[in-house]
Write a protein that holds these residues in place. Structure first.
Motif, PDB file in Angstrom:
ATOM      1  N   THR A   1       0.831  -1.197   0.000  1.00  0.00           N
ATOM      2  CA  THR A   1       0.000   0.000   0.000  1.00  0.00           C
ATOM      3  C   THR A   1       0.869   1.252   0.000  1.00  0.00           C
ATOM      4  O   THR A   1       2.080   1.187   0.135  1.00  0.00           O
ATOM      5  CB  THR A   1      -0.921   0.022   1.249  1.00  0.00           C
ATOM      6  OG1 THR A   1      -0.107  -0.113   2.421  1.00  0.00           O
ATOM      7  CG2 THR A   1      -1.934  -1.108   1.210  1.00  0.00           C
TER       8      THR A   1
ATOM      9  N   SER B   1      -7.301  -3.518   1.994  1.00  0.00           N
ATOM     10  CA  SER B   1      -6.199  -3.028   1.160  1.00  0.00           C
ATOM     11  C   SER B   1      -6.306  -3.563  -0.265  1.00  0.00           C
ATOM     12  O   SER B   1      -5.981  -2.854  -1.223  1.00  0.00           O
ATOM     13  CB  SER B   1      -4.842  -3.395   1.768  1.00  0.00           C
ATOM     14  OG  SER B   1      -4.686  -4.790   1.893  1.00  0.00           O
TER      15      SER B   1
ATOM     16  N   VAL C   1       3.950  -2.129   4.103  1.00  0.00           N
ATOM     17  CA  VAL C   1       2.664  -1.446   3.994  1.00  0.00           C
ATOM     18  C   VAL C   1       2.759  -0.075   4.649  1.00  0.00           C
ATOM     19  O   VAL C   1       3.514   0.130   5.613  1.00  0.00           O
ATOM     20  CB  VAL C   1       1.515  -2.261   4.634  1.00  0.00           C
ATOM     21  CG1 VAL C   1       1.280  -3.552   3.859  1.00  0.00           C
ATOM     22  CG2 VAL C   1       1.798  -2.580   6.089  1.00  0.00           C
TER      23      VAL C   1
END
Length: 342
Positions: A236, A269, A309
């Protein structure tokens, strides 16, 4: 308190006698078995940090050896993050896993093992966590993987690197004591790095939005022509966006394999980024590494505790990663990928 020389092996031995044994990638169960073997032979020190620790059938023999080592005069220190209580559902004091955990700590301390909990409980369970994993036994350093020391963690697909290098071992012992000192005084530190025999060690110090590991992953992704991404979570933030601009293969655990907060994190996500996963195995993947292939064919790997992330960067977790171009290590990561991920 600055660590005393009692904890450190003479660096001159590493200078006069270069490291001859190669780095070895150990899968979860092999890692625990190797710790048991080396702890039994330890003569100077055993310094262990694990994000999650429990006392169950997967760790009993290791606890036995840690106690035996301390009783024969080896310096033994063990630290775990308080997140362990959340994983073991320790909010209920009648929980049998927590009773076993308390028994384990009592036993360790009675054997003169120095045990310390790191972190505090807060409104956000993941915030402020110390997510590093390492163990130093004499001149051997184990790190740059994600194995947690409890049954479920050891059953996951994961690994640790075993590096026989007294200088690296000394440096990790110093980092271990810095974390203990900082935690005791509620300090955080800036992310930093240092070179070692097999690459560059990257350390996140726990300050929110400050991650040298994530920044370096983005820098390497911008330069790479191909990317092999392995993590428990979907990438992400900026790194996730860079994946769409490159020839990327993403292998992260499907949310069907996860539970609780992990299941929600993976599902949301994936929905937000639109990424799917190539990971089709039935065992939950907890391994975390990226192999970047450059236009000239050269490869660089990042491997360690970081999940890559953006959420972890925002919350400020302490992490450790190795950046390496070492062909032997990258080959082992690729073999691990072929056998356990692909």
């Amino acid at each position: 308190m600055v660590p005393s020389k009692h904890y450190l092996l003479p660096a001159i031995s590493r200078i006069l006698k270069p490291m001859t044994a190669k780095t070895e990638l150990l899968t979860s169960k092999a890692y625990v078995d190797d710790l048991i073997k080396e702890a039994r032979a330890a003569t100077t020190r055993i310094i262990l940090f694990t994000h999650i620790i429990a006392y169950d059938e997967s760790t009993e023999r290791l606890i036995d050896e840690l106690c035996a080592a301390a009783e024969r005069g080896v310096v033994v220190e063990v630290s775990g993050d308080v997140y362990t209580f959340g994983i073991l559902r320790g909010w209920n004091t009648l929980n049998s896993d927590i009773r076993k955990l308390r028994f384990m700590i009592k036993r360790l301390r009675e054997s003169k093992v120095k045990y310390r909990w790191i972190g505090t409980f807060g409104p956000f369970l993941f915030a402020g966590r110390t997510h590093v994993k390492w163990c130093i036994i004499d001149g051997i350093a184990y790190s740059f993987g994600g194995v947690n020391l409890y049954s479920k963690g050891i059953e996951n697909t994961d690994y640790m690197l075993k590096i026989p290098d007294a200088l690296l071992a000394n440096q990790l012992v110093e980092e271990h004591h810095k974390i203990t000192l900082h935690d005791r005084n509620a300090w955080l530190s800036k992310s930093r790095s240092f070179d070692c025999s097999v690459g560059t060690v990257l350390l996140d110090g726990g300050i929110a939005f400050d991650s040298i590991i994530y920044r370096r992953a983005c820098e390497l992704a911008e330069k790479a022509s191909e990317i092999l991404f392995v993590s428990q979570y979907c990438p992400t933030g900026k790194l996730g966006k860079l994946m769409s601009q490159k020839k990327s293969k993403l292998y992260f655990s499907n949310y069907d394999l996860a539970s609780g907060a992990n299941r929600l994190l993976i599902k949301t996500s994936m929905r937000k980024t639109g990424y799917g996963t190539l990971y089709k195995k039935s065992v939950y993947n907890h391994a975390k590494f990226i192999i970047f292939t450059m236009a000239d064919g050269k490869k660089t790997a990042l491997t360690g505790s970081h999940n890559f992330v953006w959420g972890g960067v925002v919350l400020g977790t302490r992490e450790i990663n190795l950046e390496t171009t070492d062909k032997h290590i990258i080959s082992q990561l690729e073999t691990f990928f072929a056998h356990h991920i692909a």
